[in-house]
Design an enzyme around this catalytic site. Structure first.
Site, PDB file in Angstrom:
ATOM      1  CE  LYS A  85     -24.891  15.044 -29.483  1.00  0.00           C
ATOM      2  NZ  LYS A  85     -23.521  15.544 -30.004  1.00  0.00           N
ATOM      3  CG  ASP A 138     -26.148  20.123 -32.077  1.00  0.00           C
ATOM      4  OD1 ASP A 138     -27.151  20.882 -32.273  1.00  0.00           O
ATOM      5  OD2 ASP A 138     -25.150  20.261 -32.815  1.00  0.00           O
TER       6      ASP A 138
END
Length: 218
Positions: free
Chosen positions: A121, A139
Site C-alpha cells: 500500500k 487503505d
C-alpha cells in the site's frame, strides 16, 4: 444496475465534481512523502502533518535520517501510533535508501517495497502520487467505501479490493480514483454514519439502494 453502470456513474460523477484530488499529506519531496506515508499507517493525515515539520527540520534529507538512531527519531514521532516500530523503520529505511539507492526514492515499486516499513500500500501511494503510476493503493477508507458502494464484492483483503478496482476503473484514472475514494470515505461516506443525503453518488450506491428499500418496506 449492472456493475459497469455503477462504475461509470461513480467515476463519471467524481471526474466532473472532483477533477482535482490530491493527497492531504504535506510533503516537498519523494523522501518526505515516503516518510509521511510510513507514519500514516493506522494514523490520521492530520496528526502526521502536525508531526512532520519538526521531524523534517531535524532530518531534512535521507542522509541526515540515516545517520540517526531510532532513539533519536522517536521523540519527534512519539504522538504517532506505534512510534517505536516506526522509528526503527524510518532509521532502517533511510539507511537502505542511502546505501542501495543513492539517497533517491526508487520509482520501481518492487524495489520500493524492500525498504523497511514499506509494504504494498505504501509503495503504491508513493508511486501513484509522485510518478502517477496506474495503481490502486487500498487503505481502510478505500477498502470500506468500495465495498459499501458496491464497486467490490466479497473482497476480503486489500489485495482483492485492489485487483477488483483495477479491473474496472480505467487505468489512467487509478491514481486519482484512489484519492476520490479516500476523500469520500473521510468526509462523506464515513464509517459509522455515512452522510447519504449529502452524497453525490448515492444513485449508484448499493448500500443506499438497500437502505431505501428497507425504508419503503417499513
Amino acid at each position: 444496475m449492472t456493475l459497469k453502470e455503477r462504475y461509470d456513474g461513480v467515476t463519471g460523477w467524481f471526474s466532473e465534481n472532483m477533477p482535482v484530488a490530491e493527497s492531504e499529506l504535506h510533503y516537498d519531496s519523494p523522501y518526505q512523502l515516503l516518510v509521511a506515508v510510513i507514519l500514516s499507517a493506522q494514523c490520521t493525515d492530520k496528526r502526521v502533518n502536525m508531526t512532520t515539520p519538526a521531524l523534517f527540520e531535524a532530518f531534512p534529507t535521507p542522509q541526515a535520517m540515516a545517520a540517526a538512531t531510532p532513539e533519536e527519531i522517536y521523540p519527534y514521532i512519539r504522538s504517532i501510533s506505534y512510534p517505536n516500530n516506526k522509528a526503527r523503520n524510518l532509521a532502517g529505511m533511510a539507511r537502505m535508501l542511502c546505501s542501495e539507492f543513492g539517497g533517491e526514492v526508487p520509482s520501481d515499486l518492487v524495489q520500493l517495497q524492500r525498504l523497511p516499513g514499506v509494504g504494498r500500500k505504501t509503495a503504491n501511494v508513493v508511486g501513484a502520487v509522485i510518478w502517477n503510476k496506474e495503481v490502486m493503493p487500498v487503505d481502510t477508507h478505500v477498502f470500506r467505501v468500495s465495498a459499501r458502494i458496491g464497486l467490490t464484492s466479497n473482497a476480503r483483503t486489500p489485495l482483492q479490493t485492489e485487483l477488483q478496482l483495477e479491473k474496472h476503473i480505467p487505468s489512467h484514472l487509478l491514481p486519482k480514483a484512489h484519492h476520490w475514494l479516500i476523500l469520500h470515505g473521510r468526509y462523506v461516506c464515513t464509517a459509522r454514519s455515512p452522510k447519504c443525503r449529502e452524497c453525490g453518488i448515492s444513485q449508484w450506491c448499493r448500500y443506499f439502494s438497500a437502505k431505501e428499500r428497507r425504508i419503503v418496506a417499513k
